[in-house]
Design a protein around this motif. Structure first.
Motif, mmCIF file in Angstrom:
data_model
loop_
_atom_site.group_PDB
_atom_site.id
_atom_site.type_symbol
_atom_site.label_atom_id
_atom_site.label_comp_id
_atom_site.label_asym_id
_atom_site.label_seq_id
_atom_site.Cartn_x
_atom_site.Cartn_y
_atom_site.Cartn_z
ATOM 1 N N ALA A 112 -1.390 -7.464 -17.280
ATOM 2 C CA ALA A 112 -1.017 -6.390 -16.363
ATOM 3 C C ALA A 112 -2.210 -5.998 -15.498
ATOM 4 O O ALA A 112 -3.367 -6.133 -15.914
ATOM 5 C CB ALA A 112 -0.523 -5.182 -17.148
ATOM 6 N N PHE A 113 -1.905 -5.494 -14.304
ATOM 7 C CA PHE A 113 -2.942 -5.054 -13.378
ATOM 8 C C PHE A 113 -2.550 -3.719 -12.762
ATOM 9 O O PHE A 113 -1.410 -3.533 -12.334
ATOM 10 C CB PHE A 113 -3.143 -6.075 -12.253
ATOM 11 C CG PHE A 113 -3.704 -7.390 -12.713
ATOM 12 C CD1 PHE A 113 -5.076 -7.601 -12.772
ATOM 13 C CD2 PHE A 113 -2.859 -8.417 -13.106
ATOM 14 C CE1 PHE A 113 -5.596 -8.815 -13.208
ATOM 15 C CE2 PHE A 113 -3.362 -9.639 -13.546
ATOM 16 C CZ PHE A 113 -4.730 -9.832 -13.596
ATOM 17 N N TYR A 114 -3.509 -2.802 -12.748
ATOM 18 C CA TYR A 114 -3.357 -1.523 -12.072
ATOM 19 C C TYR A 114 -4.421 -1.402 -11.000
ATOM 20 O O TYR A 114 -5.578 -1.809 -11.206
ATOM 21 C CB TYR A 114 -3.537 -0.358 -13.051
ATOM 22 C CG TYR A 114 -2.295 0.069 -13.778
ATOM 23 C CD1 TYR A 114 -1.570 1.187 -13.366
ATOM 24 C CD2 TYR A 114 -1.831 -0.632 -14.888
ATOM 25 C CE1 TYR A 114 -0.430 1.592 -14.038
ATOM 26 C CE2 TYR A 114 -0.690 -0.241 -15.567
ATOM 27 C CZ TYR A 114 0.005 0.877 -15.128
ATOM 28 O OH TYR A 114 1.136 1.267 -15.790
ATOM 29 N N GLY A 115 -4.053 -0.819 -9.869
ATOM 30 C CA GLY A 115 -5.019 -0.549 -8.809
ATOM 31 C C GLY A 115 -4.844 0.860 -8.292
ATOM 32 O O GLY A 115 -3.987 1.620 -8.768
ATOM 33 N N ASP A 116 -5.622 1.221 -7.302
ATOM 34 C CA ASP A 116 -5.515 2.550 -6.704
ATOM 35 C C ASP A 116 -4.136 2.762 -6.077
ATOM 36 O O ASP A 116 -3.422 1.825 -5.750
ATOM 37 C CB ASP A 116 -6.582 2.724 -5.620
ATOM 38 C CG ASP A 116 -7.978 2.889 -6.209
ATOM 39 O OD1 ASP A 116 -8.111 3.559 -7.244
ATOM 40 O OD2 ASP A 116 -8.937 2.337 -5.625
ATOM 41 N N TYR A 117 -3.777 4.033 -5.901
ATOM 42 C CA TYR A 117 -2.555 4.434 -5.202
ATOM 43 C C TYR A 117 -1.288 3.944 -5.884
ATOM 44 O O TYR A 117 -0.350 3.473 -5.251
ATOM 45 C CB TYR A 117 -2.591 3.967 -3.746
ATOM 46 C CG TYR A 117 -3.851 4.369 -3.033
ATOM 47 C CD1 TYR A 117 -4.160 5.724 -2.846
ATOM 48 C CD2 TYR A 117 -4.765 3.417 -2.596
ATOM 49 C CE1 TYR A 117 -5.335 6.103 -2.216
ATOM 50 C CE2 TYR A 117 -5.942 3.785 -1.968
ATOM 51 C CZ TYR A 117 -6.221 5.131 -1.786
ATOM 52 O OH TYR A 117 -7.400 5.503 -1.173
ATOM 53 N N ASP A 118 -1.270 4.044 -7.198
ATOM 54 C CA ASP A 118 -0.064 3.739 -7.959
ATOM 55 C C ASP A 118 0.394 2.294 -7.854
ATOM 56 O O ASP A 118 1.582 1.997 -8.014
ATOM 57 C CB ASP A 118 1.093 4.657 -7.539
ATOM 58 C CG ASP A 118 1.517 5.576 -8.677
ATOM 59 O OD1 ASP A 118 1.022 5.397 -9.802
ATOM 60 O OD2 ASP A 118 2.333 6.470 -8.440
ATOM 61 N N ALA A 119 -0.492 1.401 -7.569
ATOM 62 C CA ALA A 119 -0.134 -0.022 -7.548
ATOM 63 C C ALA A 119 -0.237 -0.581 -8.970
ATOM 64 O O ALA A 119 -1.263 -0.438 -9.620
ATOM 65 C CB ALA A 119 -1.062 -0.785 -6.616
#
Length: 336
Positions: A217-224
């Motif tokens: 899984a990958f999470y990034g800024d701005y709810d991505a």
């Protein structure tokens, strides 16, 4: 005495988990789930189901919040370790969370001491999703796929004698029969059932896409976020629109989600999009888990989990069941 009759209102992950725990805790009881929507038609089925509670998830105290999270993790771990994990929709994987602006968003004090691994990402890992990521963390976690979990737990419930009734409950006085105890797990429906205007919807929209190569899984800024799932179906998200009741798919949100996802993982540009889904998260601070006497009816409330109902349902359900058991025992004593 006759077997006590118990109703659970709501058939999402909170309601079905509560009903199953009730059967385990209160033997020789007649438990009935009453709900308007089941399985794939619930808000729970829209969620990606990754175990990563956010800081907006809160009980009445910090200690209660942590207990709910820890107990939920142990509940899911027990299923994950069993041979039924695939049928129940449980899978383990790892995740990265990256940020270009804020180190703190890559940390999660609620699970850093709970999951087997939670560590800072190294310099090479910060380049996995391209240039510009300044901060990151890597952690191990699990997924609860409600498209499998809800049918699995419902079957467990009915095989053990549980009853299912389809219908909408507009008030506690409109229940189809007399019950000794009622558990209110109606999610956003509790706003009007209980006149609880602290409960607000947070609209979510996601893309379901076929990504057979995705294992992390990958999470990034701005709810991505990009989260793997069963049958090679990944969840790409998302949005958090406060106090929105819009259940229609928004093409602008869909375009923004896909753009952010591809920026995070460029290889997603050519994936097959399966469907777009929308759900309204029932957000309340704090999550309501408490007993109440309503016109002589003993009611235990368990709702307001926001976007963390799938992962934290078991912990809150355990407390709700305990409250219900105590309420029922006090009722027995009053009749002796």
């Amino acid at each position: 005495m006759e077997s006590p009759k118990i109703a659970v209102l709501g058939a999402g992950v909170v309601g079905t988990t509560t009903a199953r725990l009730l059967q385990n805790e209160m033997r020789n009881t007649e438990v009935t789930i009453i709900a308007e929507s089941f399985k794939e038609d619930t808000t729970s089925a829209v969620a990606a189901g990754m175990f990563r509670p956010g800081t907006s998830f809160r009980g009445s105290t910090k200690e209660i919040t942590k207990k709910w999270i820890d107990n939920s993790w142990e509940y899911w771990q027990e299923i994950l370790k069993s041979s039924e994990a695939p049928q129940a929709g449980l899978m383990s994987f790892s995740s990265y969370i990256f940020s270009k602006e804020n180190y703190q968003v890559t940390r999660n004090h609620l699970i850093e001491d709970l999951v087997p691994i939670y560590r800072p990402a190294d310099k090479n890992e910060l380049k996995i999703c391209g240039e510009g990521w300044k901060y990151g963390s890597y952690f191990s976690t699990l997924k609860i796929g409600c498209e499998r979990y809800l049918p699995w737990v419902e079957k467990k419930f009915t095989v053990n004698g549980g009853k299912i009734v389809k219908g909408k409950i507009d008030s506690f006085t409109s229940l189809p029969q007399r019950f000794d105890l009622v558990f209110n797990c109606t999610g956003l429906g509790a706003k009007y059932l209980c006149n609880d205007f602290d409960l607000v919807p947070i609209r979510g929209q996601v893309i379901k896409a076929r990504v057979p190569w995705l294992k992390t899984a990958f999470y990034g800024d701005y709810d991505a976020y990009i989260i793997p799932g069963f049958d090679d179906i990944a969840t790409l998200g998302g949005v958090r629109q406060y106090d929105s009741y819009n259940m229609n798919v928004c093409k602008h949100d869909a375009a923004a989600i896909f753009e952010r996802s591809c920026e995070l993982l460029p290889a997603l540009k050519n994936v097959e999009i399966i469907e777009h889904k929308v759900g309204l998260r029932p957000h309340r601070v704090p999550v309501r888990v408490e007993g109440e006497l309503i016109n002589g009816l003993k009611v235990v409330h368990c709702y307001g989990h926001g976007g963390y109902g799938v992962m934290c349902a078991p912990g809150t359900a355990m407390d709700a069941v305990k409250i219900g058991v105590d309420l029922f025992k006090s009722n027995i004593r009053s009749k002796v």
